[in-house]
Write an enzyme that holds these catalytic residues in place. Sequence first.
Site, short mmCIF file in Angstrom:
data_model
loop_
_atom_site.label_atom_id
_atom_site.label_comp_id
_atom_site.label_asym_id
_atom_site.label_seq_id
_atom_site.Cartn_x
_atom_site.Cartn_y
_atom_site.Cartn_z
CB SER A 21 33.15 11.21 -75.82
OG SER A 21 33.76 10.72 -75.00
NE ARG A 44 31.89 20.96 -73.43
CZ ARG A 44 33.38 20.37 -73.25
NH1 ARG A 44 33.63 19.90 -72.05
NH2 ARG A 44 34.23 19.86 -74.79
CG HIS A 47 30.79 14.73 -72.72
ND1 HIS A 47 31.48 14.95 -71.71
CD2 HIS A 47 31.83 12.87 -73.08
CE1 HIS A 47 33.17 14.28 -71.68
NE2 HIS A 47 33.05 13.35 -72.75
#
Lengths: 216, 216
Positions: A21, A44, A47
Amino acid sequence: MDFRTDFKPVTVQPQEIEEKSFEMITEEFGPHDYAEEQYKVVQRVIHASADFELGRSLVFHPDAVQAGIQAIRSGKPIVADVQMVQVGISKPRLEKFGGEVRVYISDPDVMQEAKRLNTTRAIIATRKAAREADGAIYAIGNAPTALLELIRLVKEGEARPGLIIGVPVGFVSAAESKEELLKLDVPFITNIGRKGGSPVAVATVNALSLLAERQG
Amino acid sequence: MDFRTDFKPVTVQPQEIEEKSFEMITEEFGPHDYAEEQYKVVQRVIHASADFELGRSLVFHPDAVQAGIQAIRSGKPIVADVQMVQVGISKPRLEKFGGEVRVYISDPDVMQEAKRLNTTRAIIATRKAAREADGAIYAIGNAPTALLELIRLVKEGEARPGLIIGVPVGFVSAAESKEELLKLDVPFITNIGRKGGSPVAVATVNALSLLAERQG
């Protein structure tokens, strides 16, 4: 006919999924002006949201990442505005440094006081946090009133947060509360606009605790 | 100088904020093809995400809303894939009908079994839910592997969900798992693409329990 021919194998492990990812995110995100450690937070957040627009809307006070790492490494508490933020934050890395995640919004005394003053529990919980959690990282993903109250307490000298992660989501006061935060000269991480939410607050804290661990 | 002149008053109550937000959403959303009760879900998802694109990506099996209302009114459990979904769901309306929210992913037996089989906890938790929670509403906001496993169990006749809310977020397998869900002829609510997450799953369940209460 075996219907399972439709399926890709689901044996991929969480760690592999995360690495794959992150590669996809970096490829799609392209060039940017974030510092290397700031980008770890941006990555993040993307994500956790699959939302590049949200990722690009993040704004960092220049001292924010280092202040967050320092607070975690000193074992300062994380104050979550709601339970969804509390449960989402990864605990083992914080505990290694003596830290923990606190949430005050459902404390009986907070609920009583909010009722008595006819105000929101988020506001009263923020006041309690200011009294009890000096130097904490505030992770606010939901309640604009919590963020506005925290800003007020900082200006009054009644709260001394180590870092303010101010990413409430919503249509009423969320964007405005972040504009107020941008005016403060304390370490903050926020974003422009209405988007945000618990997963954004969680992802930000988790990115910082990973950085704190690596700096060890 | 009183810095508080910068501030809008923060005395608005949560209920007023929600009503005002919902008006803003309806105004900005404009004309649409969702049925009235489906739109209640869409509206609450946008409220939780401030993301109209995400709201517009929602897809409903024709029986989904009624199946969800029926499951809640029958006191069937809600199975959450992760704790963030569990804690976000409003409990009192479910409890009124005898329902509760369960999450299996951190059960010791699930963790042991996942380790033994070298697979994800989400997969093993889904198998446990299928055995223990007949007719449940599955609220999957995070783990594509949980959704893929649930689809497999439904096809094998080993799981009989009342409704599948399949809105995992992410870059690997999330969009693909939803495409598989769209092919199933069981009541589902999902969305097209990578976006989703705990707040989307939570908002969907909360919208359905409000509808269940109003149908009383």
